[in-house]
Design an enzyme around this catalytic site. Sequence first.
Site, PDB file in Angstrom:
ATOM      1  N   GLY B  28     -15.292  26.240  -7.129  1.00 26.26           N
ATOM      2  CA  GLY B  28     -17.164  26.664  -7.398  1.00 26.26           C
ATOM      3  C   GLY B  28     -18.012  25.454  -6.453  1.00 26.26           C
ATOM      4  N   ASN B  29     -19.287  25.940  -6.769  1.00 24.46           N
ATOM      5  CA  ASN B  29     -20.177  25.472  -5.909  1.00 24.46           C
ATOM      6  C   ASN B  29     -21.741  26.204  -6.439  1.00 24.46           C
ATOM      7  OD1 ASN B  29     -19.972  27.699  -3.538  1.00 24.46           O
ATOM      8  ND2 ASN B  29     -18.134  26.823  -3.411  1.00 24.46           N
ATOM      9  N   SER B  45     -17.784  19.264   0.136  1.00 24.57           N
ATOM     10  CA  SER B  45     -16.284  20.232  -0.963  1.00 24.57           C
ATOM     11  C   SER B  45     -14.878  19.865  -1.083  1.00 24.57           C
ATOM     12  CB  SER B  45     -16.225  20.585   1.119  1.00 24.57           C
ATOM     13  OG  SER B  45     -14.695  21.021   0.962  1.00 24.57           O
ATOM     14  N   GLY B  46     -14.429  19.648  -2.094  1.00 22.16           N
ATOM     15  CA  GLY B  46     -12.992  19.463  -2.671  1.00 22.16           C
ATOM     16  C   GLY B  46     -13.591  18.495  -3.958  1.00 22.16           C
ATOM     17  N   SER B  74     -19.988  22.493   0.872  1.00 13.45           N
ATOM     18  CA  SER B  74     -18.365  22.629   0.545  1.00 13.45           C
ATOM     19  C   SER B  74     -18.477  24.198   1.632  1.00 13.45           C
ATOM     20  CB  SER B  74     -19.111  24.006  -0.579  1.00 13.45           C
ATOM     21  OG  SER B  74     -18.517  24.865  -0.639  1.00 13.45           O
ATOM     22  N   SER B  75     -16.557  24.597   1.668  1.00 15.54           N
ATOM     23  CA  SER B  75     -16.742  25.902   3.088  1.00 15.54           C
ATOM     24  C   SER B  75     -17.595  26.631   3.190  1.00 15.54           C
ATOM     25  CB  SER B  75     -14.999  25.548   3.009  1.00 15.54           C
ATOM     26  OG  SER B  75     -15.226  25.686   1.511  1.00 15.54           O
ATOM     27  N   ASP B  76     -17.984  26.969   1.648  1.00 12.88           N
ATOM     28  CA  ASP B  76     -18.460  28.402   1.640  1.00 12.88           C
ATOM     29  C   ASP B  76     -20.249  28.115   2.022  1.00 12.88           C
ATOM     30  OD1 ASP B  76     -16.444  29.940   0.291  1.00 12.88           O
ATOM     31  OD2 ASP B  76     -16.694  28.511  -2.150  1.00 12.88           O
ATOM     32  N   HIS B  95     -21.569  30.108  -6.936  1.00 12.15           N
ATOM     33  CA  HIS B  95     -20.390  30.574  -6.805  1.00 12.15           C
ATOM     34  C   HIS B  95     -19.134  30.506  -7.319  1.00 12.15           C
ATOM     35  CE1 HIS B  95     -16.996  32.408  -4.744  1.00 12.15           C
ATOM     36  NE2 HIS B  95     -15.887  31.194  -4.414  1.00 12.15           N
ATOM     37  N   HIS B  97     -15.010  31.102  -9.297  1.00  6.35           N
ATOM     38  CA  HIS B  97     -13.430  32.188  -9.423  1.00  6.35           C
ATOM     39  C   HIS B  97     -13.424  32.049 -10.694  1.00  6.35           C
ATOM     40  CE1 HIS B  97     -11.279  30.855  -5.187  1.00  6.35           C
ATOM     41  NE2 HIS B  97     -12.628  31.013  -4.974  1.00  6.35           N
ATOM     42  N   ASP B 120     -28.555  43.685 -20.463  1.00  7.80           N
ATOM     43  CA  ASP B 120     -29.947  42.033 -20.720  1.00  7.80           C
ATOM     44  C   ASP B 120     -29.331  41.805 -19.433  1.00  7.80           C
ATOM     45  OD1 ASP B 120     -29.860  43.340 -23.146  1.00  7.80           O
ATOM     46  OD2 ASP B 120     -28.974  41.755 -23.993  1.00  7.80           O
ATOM     47  N   HIS B 169     -11.517  38.555  -3.662  1.00 14.84           N
ATOM     48  CA  HIS B 169     -12.322  36.142  -3.359  1.00 14.84           C
ATOM     49  C   HIS B 169     -12.895  36.126  -4.896  1.00 14.84           C
ATOM     50  CE1 HIS B 169     -14.338  33.253  -0.632  1.00 14.84           C
ATOM     51  NE2 HIS B 169     -14.104  33.134  -2.420  1.00 14.84           N
ATOM     52  N   TYR B 227     -37.822  39.780 -25.373  1.00 17.15           N
ATOM     53  CA  TYR B 227     -37.329  39.067 -25.750  1.00 17.15           C
ATOM     54  C   TYR B 227     -37.800  37.776 -25.535  1.00 17.15           C
ATOM     55  CZ  TYR B 227     -32.791  37.306 -25.994  1.00 17.15           C
ATOM     56  OH  TYR B 227     -31.240  36.158 -26.857  1.00 17.15           O
TER      57      TYR B 227
END
Lengths: 234, 234, 234, 234
Positions: B28-29, B45-46, B74-76, B95, B97, B120, B169, B227
């Site tokens: 995630g990132n 990344s990583g 990040s590779s994304d 992002h 998973h 909501d 994904h 709210y």
Amino acid sequence: MNYEDLRSECCEANRLLPACGLVDLTFGNVSVGDPAKGIFAIKPSGVAYDQLVPTDMVIVDFDGRVIKGKLRPSSDMPTHRRLFIGFPGIRSVVHTHSRNAVAFAQAGREIPIFGTTHADYFRGPVPVTRALTTGEIEGDYEWETGNVIVERFAGIEPLDIPAVLVRNHGPFTWGGSTGKAVENAQALEIVADMAIKTLSIHPATPPMGDALIGKHFLRKHGKSAYYGQPADIV
Amino acid sequence: MNYEDLRSECCEANRLLPACGLVDLTFGNVSVGDPAKGIFAIKPSGVAYDQLVPTDMVIVDFDGRVIKGKLRPSSDMPTHRRLFIGFPGIRSVVHTHSRNAVAFAQAGREIPIFGTTHADYFRGPVPVTRALTTGEIEGDYEWETGNVIVERFAGIEPLDIPAVLVRNHGPFTWGGSTGKAVENAQALEIVADMAIKTLSIHPATPPMGDALIGKHFLRKHGKSAYYGQPADIV
Amino acid sequence: MNYEDLRSECCEANRLLPACGLVDLTFGNVSVGDPAKGIFAIKPSGVAYDQLVPTDMVIVDFDGRVIKGKLRPSSDMPTHRRLFIGFPGIRSVVHTHSRNAVAFAQAGREIPIFGTTHADYFRGPVPVTRALTTGEIEGDYEWETGNVIVERFAGIEPLDIPAVLVRNHGPFTWGGSTGKAVENAQALEIVADMAIKTLSIHPATPPMGDALIGKHFLRKHGKSAYYGQPADIV
Amino acid sequence: MNYEDLRSECCEANRLLPACGLVDLTFGNVSVGDPAKGIFAIKPSGVAYDQLVPTDMVIVDFDGRVIKGKLRPSSDMPTHRRLFIGFPGIRSVVHTHSRNAVAFAQAGREIPIFGTTHADYFRGPVPVTRALTTGEIEGDYEWETGNVIVERFAGIEPLDIPAVLVRNHGPFTWGGSTGKAVENAQALEIVADMAIKTLSIHPATPPMGDALIGKHFLRKHGKSAYYGQPADIV
């Protein structure tokens, strides 16, 4: 590696299992091998993880003889031994009864490859072995468990799919390093959880396509990998 | 914002992900953008979350050039970049998973809008992208991932439904602030969990009606929101 | 009770919700009533639980007027108010979006009474309200939400089944004391979890018999209760 | 054992239940017996686990008379008493409402034996009792609950399958020691979780074969056991 380094690395990896949520009670063990010397260290049988110290680890050779250690090795030791012999590229073996992976093993179903989380670790579905015969169960059971794993991997590169489900039993994973073997056990359990939920949403979900499998596996593995940092930075 | 403020906000948001139960391992990132300057900060990344410090964050411009930072982004990163360009109103992209959202992405099914918890946050079902073509996968894969997201949002206001499932994904969420983008990632995972359970109780559950969707979304968003506390109190 | 005691009890009960695993983000609120005075204290809208202090609690009378407090009351306040008026025997109302109970609310299904855990708290299935009409949604929405709850309890003693599922929304529970109202919210979520799993094992599971329902409910409630310690001991 | 040792062991075991994730609220209790003296210690009714001290434990004889203790024993006491009388080889009884085991009890289904995790503890499916008759429910309910358990075990050696599901209620486990009885309660809940997931993947999963059941049960139990360390080492 000398015996003490092997034992320390093995002890630390075994203690990681409950911290990673991979084991209940004492259902799991890690071994760390030194293939050049033909030996490996393994958890002793039935000892609680939080009490393990490096000198508890049992050093066994590839012929199954205890080389060093006062305790009995894990009863699964012969399965680990069979894998070190059958898969020469591996450095470590992890066995757990992690619940989602066990569910697939009990159902007798491979874990289908549904997404990129799976493909980041395993380049295809995670296979399940055939059932052992009564003769194999009543014979050298744990060794035969290793045999059906090696038999199932005929035609599969063990480091392309570093995990298997032993039917009616549970998962074994492995890796080129101890850290990778444990990480593969974690990834397997996560991927199995996602697959159970995917099937509950859409039972007939097809597997993902080959192009995307290859892309994700090779983003992380092999010469063209570009995930993470270059080795000289990390 | 100067680079260091951008990096601090980005680092803090990335460290929130495991604390919120949204990520396993390093899946995630978060990126934080400064659209006026055409730049954004993103996780390297990583790298493990608990080791991240602000200077690890990589500053990238909207053309994809690294402006500041020693580590690989990040590779994304190109997916984030595509979203900052395609959705001008957003300040941050997340992002993960997260497992329940991934299950819908793997099943290739949108998350139906079953209740007010969903409404909501998201003013309709959470859409799933089409599969990428082999050409897109083998080409500039992460950029193309952003492209199919933007394509899917033709006719949808990104801040009305600040989340998407990339097929096979996992989820991306975004927001008008970094806090909102992370909160949307949390809400998405909760809503996906509730939807899986709803479908398990009653597979043919119909979506909720439009009047209730509008009511709940507008209780929290837009000019008539009532709210929470007035801005000058909180 | 004076205002400050009411606020303290209300604040403490609201802070219990995340500790009990009943709420995600800010999805839940507790009110504590003083029916003799016709007032109740309630959580302010959209404030994080770990920041709540007693003086944040808003005191409202049974006509809906704020008597004391600087913050806006929870947007669900009119629903609580409707329940205090409709169910005179109750002292506290709890609203959450606890995930298993929400799943039944979203599925539009009551929680069947499958076991003694359920019957220890609720003397029958936990009912689900009808959907609100568009007119009710666009009118005084939160008050109408209370109305459909009270309508659904025609013929049911509220303290026999101190819980309801508002369709497409989530659970409300109540009790003769604040502690009981919160405990009922916990029990509801546990019972909903057990019911989802029961249905997954055997979708056509019949409800348990009336004799066993009565036995368990009355073991814990009413004059013949024999669970727990006599009041003078505890 | 003297009373104080019995109470200490019983108190410690009861406090383990929430630590093992086996109980919600106050739904569970452990008793520890001294069959030679015909007595057992049991948790008092409705007291929170974290407040229990050894002197709270109630000593009861096999005729149901309180021998020592100021508090009321657990309302389930007569069930424990019936099991101590019916199964002379046991030292301890554990009752919980652990959620996965309860789901099978509510569904009225035994837990099928799908894998080696199950066979390591239970040498066959975990049985479910018949429903109690109205007469039994309205009579000496908790004693009759024990009766249907003992009736169900006609022809089954209680230490071969040290667990049962009381229909519409939940699990009881037992063991030759207090530690084993608690461990069996943990194993039961784990095995039930795995079984629910197995059925969700493949509803028609067949049970595992007898050879593998016997192999795993006898690896851990009886004269030929080879799991764990020899008694003089541990």
